[in-house]
Design a protein around this motif. Structure first.
Motif, mmCIF file in Angstrom:
data_model
loop_
_atom_site.group_PDB
_atom_site.id
_atom_site.type_symbol
_atom_site.label_atom_id
_atom_site.label_comp_id
_atom_site.label_asym_id
_atom_site.label_seq_id
_atom_site.Cartn_x
_atom_site.Cartn_y
_atom_site.Cartn_z
ATOM 1 N N LEU A 1 -19.569 -27.864 38.430
ATOM 2 C CA LEU A 1 -19.600 -26.617 37.492
ATOM 3 C C LEU A 1 -20.881 -26.058 37.832
ATOM 4 O O LEU A 1 -21.133 -24.586 38.103
ATOM 5 N N ARG B 1 -17.345 -30.545 35.680
ATOM 6 C CA ARG B 1 -16.746 -29.993 34.758
ATOM 7 C C ARG B 1 -15.832 -30.905 33.443
ATOM 8 O O ARG B 1 -15.549 -31.925 33.862
ATOM 9 N N ARG C 1 -17.717 -20.568 39.597
ATOM 10 C CA ARG C 1 -16.560 -19.941 38.968
ATOM 11 C C ARG C 1 -15.092 -20.374 39.840
ATOM 12 O O ARG C 1 -15.236 -20.307 40.950
ATOM 13 N N ASP D 1 -9.742 -18.745 35.000
ATOM 14 C CA ASP D 1 -9.755 -17.722 33.972
ATOM 15 C C ASP D 1 -9.565 -16.245 34.324
ATOM 16 O O ASP D 1 -9.738 -15.351 33.527
ATOM 17 N N ASP E 1 -19.725 -17.802 30.160
ATOM 18 C CA ASP E 1 -19.783 -19.044 31.193
ATOM 19 C C ASP E 1 -20.454 -20.098 30.386
ATOM 20 O O ASP E 1 -20.149 -21.345 30.665
ATOM 21 N N SER F 1 -15.314 -19.170 24.353
ATOM 22 C CA SER F 1 -14.704 -20.110 25.146
ATOM 23 C C SER F 1 -15.838 -20.507 26.242
ATOM 24 O O SER F 1 -15.025 -20.509 27.583
ATOM 25 N N ARG G 1 -17.542 -22.529 29.668
ATOM 26 C CA ARG G 1 -17.330 -23.567 30.355
ATOM 27 C C ARG G 1 -18.375 -24.530 30.130
ATOM 28 O O ARG G 1 -18.111 -25.763 30.513
ATOM 29 N N ASP H 1 -11.878 -28.606 27.033
ATOM 30 C CA ASP H 1 -12.484 -28.977 28.319
ATOM 31 C C ASP H 1 -13.852 -28.400 28.882
ATOM 32 O O ASP H 1 -13.757 -27.441 29.880
ATOM 33 N N MET H 2 -14.784 -28.399 28.185
ATOM 34 C CA MET H 2 -15.926 -27.793 28.400
ATOM 35 C C MET H 2 -16.949 -28.799 28.809
ATOM 36 O O MET H 2 -17.023 -29.992 28.272
#
Ligand code: ATP
Ligand code: MG
Length: 356
Positions: A8, A37, A77, A81, A107, A188, A190, A221-222
């Motif tokens: 990520l 991720r 990214r 999303d 993000d 939310s 990432r 799922d962060m």
């Protein structure tokens, strides 16, 4: 084996410097990090090692005279999303510009050791979180309020209907920390960067907040970048570990390799300082000899050599240890494990960086 799409955020050769008339401090000196991720990277090291400056550099929250002078911070990214898949170099963005403001919160969000660093004293909790939501997702106040109630519930605040109209000073330290987490999660992100978020709390509350973060991370799922000076916390939280010393990442790898086969004398010393259950009574915990030098006084060669029990005179004071590859995602910077011969010497890591 990871593929690039699992990554990520990638920090490559980051250097952040504070330069004033009478001091020139390289607080982060060539740091390389990878955040996968949905996984947790713990960044560990004693006070003054550059953990917070690394985190703040990622979000471009370094104020002058501080500046990123080198390196890349690549945010990937993946397009999941609805926004286009792309890689953005955060180090190249304008720190006050629209692009980084769009990334902050949405993000990448951050929580701090002291909740009051991100909460205002004079606004009700609900309004503060509501505004954070509306920055990225314009919606009517009434709808935002509904979302705030959901968030307060998610961070396990008892009686959200009452807390939503409270002022932060009316809440306990643990509750404020939960409010700050709710605010960080409001869009939310990432990646959540948590900079020693539990050190100001008592042990029980600390454990509750850590459980909460882990639960939320799995639900959403962060990815989590968790900063701490405590190897005990690392053992509980981490998938991957980066050990920092004086602005350098001296060792990194998957958590089991760091705990079962630590390679850097600094990592070993940090591990020896964890209290052990069932250890001999009265056994003194070992502490690491000496203190972290001021970043302006970088020793020549290896930055840890003055405090190292395995120092090799004539080598460690003359050669800056290069990163030595020990396997997938596993690196150490220590001449005990290989590295250049004295012919390749440079005196300080600052000069090495300047030369390279
Ligand atoms: N605004 C600033 N001006 C000058 N130097 C700074 C500034 N902020 C940080 N530094 C320097 O950067 C070094 C690293 O600081 P940083 O806050 O990242 O340490 P840390 O690892 O987070 O420590 P702690 O565990 O105490 O939070 C410090 O030794 C400090 O000298
Ligand atoms: Mg810090």
């Amino acid at each position: 084996m990871d593929t690039d799409s699992d990554v990520l955020l990638e920090v490559k050769g980051l250097r952040t410097r504070f330069r004033t008339d009478d001091a020139d401090v390289t607080a982060v000196n060539g740091a390389n990090l990878r955040l996968r991720r949905g996984r947790t990277l713990c960044v560990v090291g004693e006070s003054g090692c550059g953990k917070s400056v690394t985190a703040r550099s990622i979000l471009r929250l370094i104020d002058p005279p501080g500046r990123i002078v080198d390196g890349e911070i690549l945010l990937r990214r993946d397009g999941s999303d609805g926004r286009p898949a792309e890689t953005i170099d955060l180090a190249a963005l304008k720190p006050t510009g629209r692009r980084i403001r769009e990334i902050r919160g949405r993000d990448i969000a951050m929580i701090f050791q002291e909740p009051m660093a991100s909460l205002s004293l004079v606004h009700r909790v609900g309004n503060q979180i509501g505004e954070a939501i509306r920055v990225h997702n314009p919606m009517p106040r009434r709808q935002a309020r509904q979302r705030v109630l959901e968030l307060l519930d998610q961070v396990e605040i008892p009686n959200p209907e009452r807390t939503i109209d409270a002022y932060p000073f009316q809440l306990s330290g643990g509750m404020r920390q939960r409010v700050m987490i709710a605010m960080a999660l409001s869009c939310s992100p990432r990646l959540l960067i948590a900079d020693e978020p539990t050190t100001a709390l008592d042990v029980t509350t600390q454990a509750q907040i850590m459980d909460l973060l882990v639960g939320l991370q799995h639900q959403q799922d962060m990815a989590l970048m968790f900063i701490t000076h405590d190897m005990g916390v690392v053992a509980e939280m981490a998938d991957d570990v980066a050990v920092m010393y004086l602005g350098h990442v001296v060792e990194k790898g998957p958590v089991d390799t760091i705990f079962h086969d630590p390679k850097h004398p600094y990592t070993r010393a940090l591990l020896d300082s964890i209290p052990r259950i069932g250890g001999a009574r009265r056994e003194r915990l070992s502490t690491i000899r000496g203190t972290v030098p001021a970043p302006a006084d970088q020793p020549s060669g290896c930055v840890f050599r003055d405090r190292c029990d395995f120092v090799m005179p004539g080598r460690c004071d003359r050669i800056v240890p290069p990163p030595i590859d020990l396997g997938p995602e596993r690196h150490v910077r220590c001449l005990l494990h290989g590295g250049a011969e004295p012919e390749a010497e440079v005196t300080t890591s600052q000069e090495a960086a300047d030369a390279g």
